[in-house]
Design a protein around this motif. Structure first.
Motif, PDB file in Angstrom:
ATOM      1  N   ARG A  30      78.825 -78.160  31.604  1.00  0.00           N
ATOM      2  CA  ARG A  30      80.148 -78.497  31.062  1.00  0.00           C
ATOM      3  C   ARG A  30      80.268 -79.986  30.761  1.00  0.00           C
ATOM      4  O   ARG A  30      80.838 -80.382  29.746  1.00  0.00           O
ATOM      5  CB  ARG A  30      81.245 -78.099  32.055  1.00  0.00           C
ATOM      6  CG  ARG A  30      81.462 -76.618  32.143  1.00  0.00           C
ATOM      7  CD  ARG A  30      82.489 -76.225  33.182  1.00  0.00           C
ATOM      8  NE  ARG A  30      83.629 -77.115  33.213  1.00  0.00           N
ATOM      9  CZ  ARG A  30      84.339 -77.370  34.312  1.00  0.00           C
ATOM     10  NH1 ARG A  30      84.014 -76.828  35.464  1.00  0.00           N
ATOM     11  NH2 ARG A  30      85.375 -78.177  34.269  1.00  0.00           N
ATOM     12  N   ARG A  33      78.477 -80.755  27.651  1.00  0.00           N
ATOM     13  CA  ARG A  33      79.243 -80.289  26.490  1.00  0.00           C
ATOM     14  C   ARG A  33      80.398 -81.224  26.168  1.00  0.00           C
ATOM     15  O   ARG A  33      80.798 -81.342  25.012  1.00  0.00           O
ATOM     16  CB  ARG A  33      79.773 -78.877  26.736  1.00  0.00           C
ATOM     17  CG  ARG A  33      78.699 -77.835  26.692  1.00  0.00           C
ATOM     18  CD  ARG A  33      79.248 -76.478  27.002  1.00  0.00           C
ATOM     19  NE  ARG A  33      78.168 -75.506  27.073  1.00  0.00           N
ATOM     20  CZ  ARG A  33      78.292 -74.317  27.604  1.00  0.00           C
ATOM     21  NH1 ARG A  33      79.441 -73.922  28.112  1.00  0.00           N
ATOM     22  NH2 ARG A  33      77.262 -73.496  27.634  1.00  0.00           N
ATOM     23  N   HIS A  37      78.902 -83.041  21.470  1.00  0.00           N
ATOM     24  CA  HIS A  37      79.528 -81.889  20.816  1.00  0.00           C
ATOM     25  C   HIS A  37      78.487 -80.804  20.539  1.00  0.00           C
ATOM     26  O   HIS A  37      77.412 -81.084  20.027  1.00  0.00           O
ATOM     27  CB  HIS A  37      80.185 -82.325  19.505  1.00  0.00           C
ATOM     28  CG  HIS A  37      80.797 -81.182  18.769  1.00  0.00           C
ATOM     29  ND1 HIS A  37      81.929 -80.546  19.223  1.00  0.00           N
ATOM     30  CD2 HIS A  37      80.429 -80.555  17.639  1.00  0.00           C
ATOM     31  CE1 HIS A  37      82.228 -79.562  18.385  1.00  0.00           C
ATOM     32  NE2 HIS A  37      81.330 -79.563  17.417  1.00  0.00           N
ATOM     33  N   HIS A  38      78.828 -79.571  20.906  1.00  0.00           N
ATOM     34  CA  HIS A  38      77.944 -78.423  20.670  1.00  0.00           C
ATOM     35  C   HIS A  38      78.654 -77.442  19.745  1.00  0.00           C
ATOM     36  O   HIS A  38      79.845 -77.186  19.909  1.00  0.00           O
ATOM     37  CB  HIS A  38      77.644 -77.701  21.984  1.00  0.00           C
ATOM     38  CG  HIS A  38      76.775 -78.464  22.923  1.00  0.00           C
ATOM     39  ND1 HIS A  38      77.194 -79.582  23.594  1.00  0.00           N
ATOM     40  CD2 HIS A  38      75.498 -78.265  23.296  1.00  0.00           C
ATOM     41  CE1 HIS A  38      76.227 -80.037  24.346  1.00  0.00           C
ATOM     42  NE2 HIS A  38      75.179 -79.260  24.181  1.00  0.00           N
ATOM     43  N   VAL A  43      76.332 -73.308  22.311  1.00  0.00           N
ATOM     44  CA  VAL A  43      77.048 -72.956  23.536  1.00  0.00           C
ATOM     45  C   VAL A  43      76.611 -71.569  24.007  1.00  0.00           C
ATOM     46  O   VAL A  43      76.326 -71.361  25.194  1.00  0.00           O
ATOM     47  CB  VAL A  43      78.578 -73.008  23.313  1.00  0.00           C
ATOM     48  CG1 VAL A  43      79.330 -72.410  24.480  1.00  0.00           C
ATOM     49  CG2 VAL A  43      79.023 -74.443  23.089  1.00  0.00           C
ATOM     50  N   GLU A  46      73.033 -71.816  25.368  1.00  0.00           N
ATOM     51  CA  GLU A  46      73.029 -72.450  26.691  1.00  0.00           C
ATOM     52  C   GLU A  46      73.533 -71.493  27.763  1.00  0.00           C
ATOM     53  O   GLU A  46      72.976 -71.429  28.859  1.00  0.00           O
ATOM     54  CB  GLU A  46      73.893 -73.708  26.679  1.00  0.00           C
ATOM     55  CG  GLU A  46      73.292 -74.848  25.902  1.00  0.00           C
ATOM     56  CD  GLU A  46      74.264 -75.977  25.691  1.00  0.00           C
ATOM     57  OE1 GLU A  46      75.468 -75.838  26.017  1.00  0.00           O
ATOM     58  OE2 GLU A  46      73.824 -77.031  25.202  1.00  0.00           O
TER      59      GLU A  46
END
Length: 163
Positions: A30, A33, A37-38, A43, A46
């Motif tokens: 987290r 992230r 930026h994802h 996301v 991951e």
């Protein structure tokens, strides 16, 4: 106490610790992230890798700690570890971790913004130079066209005078 009860007690403690580790690893994810930026695909990828890792660690815990049998108190212990971590250290870890890492990375972000502005300025000036070069090149073609058309007019003019 009998060895069986002591072994079960240790197994329960390992389950709680494993749950806390699962929550800590997810908090790191987290935190990453928040800082980088994802997009949605990353996301999801991951999360898939995270849960695959959790499954593998849980499998190893159950295989070696409980001879491969899934028991309710092992799952409850992992859930309890996740809950305890998220209610205590987890709240502090993500908040302060983000603040600390942002302060450390702030000079690099400023440097990145400077590099982006410099790159933009260089690209913008390069585009203007290319446009000027194209105009000069076109003017040169026009000059050559004018020069060749004058010669052709003179030739036509000479040929019309002889007639």
């Amino acid at each position: 106490m009998s060895d069986t009860i002591i072994r079960e007690w240790y197994f329960g403690c390992y389950a709680v610790l494993t749950g806390a580790i699962f929550a800590w690893v997810y908090d790191n994810l987290r935190l990453c992230r928040r800082l980088i930026h994802h997009n949605r695909v990353m996301v999801n990828l991951e999360d898939l890798l995270y849960w695959t890792w959790c499954f593998c660690v849980s499998f190893v815990l159950l295989y070696y700690g409980n001879h491969g049998m899934i028991r309710a108190f092992a799952v409850a212990g992992a859930a309890l570890g996740m809950f305890l971590y998220s209610m205590t250290l987890g709240r502090i870890y993500v908040k302060w971790g983000y603040i600390l890492i942002s302060k450390v990375l702030a000079p690099f972000r400023t440097l990145g913004r400077f590099v982006n502005r410099l790159t933009h300025a260089v690209n913008h000036s390069t585009i203007k130079i290319r446009a000027c070069m194209q105009v000069i090149h076109r003017k040169g073609e026009r000059a050559r066209d004018c020069h060749t058309s004058r010669k052709t007019k003179k030739k036509t003019g000479i040929s019309s005078q002889k007639k």
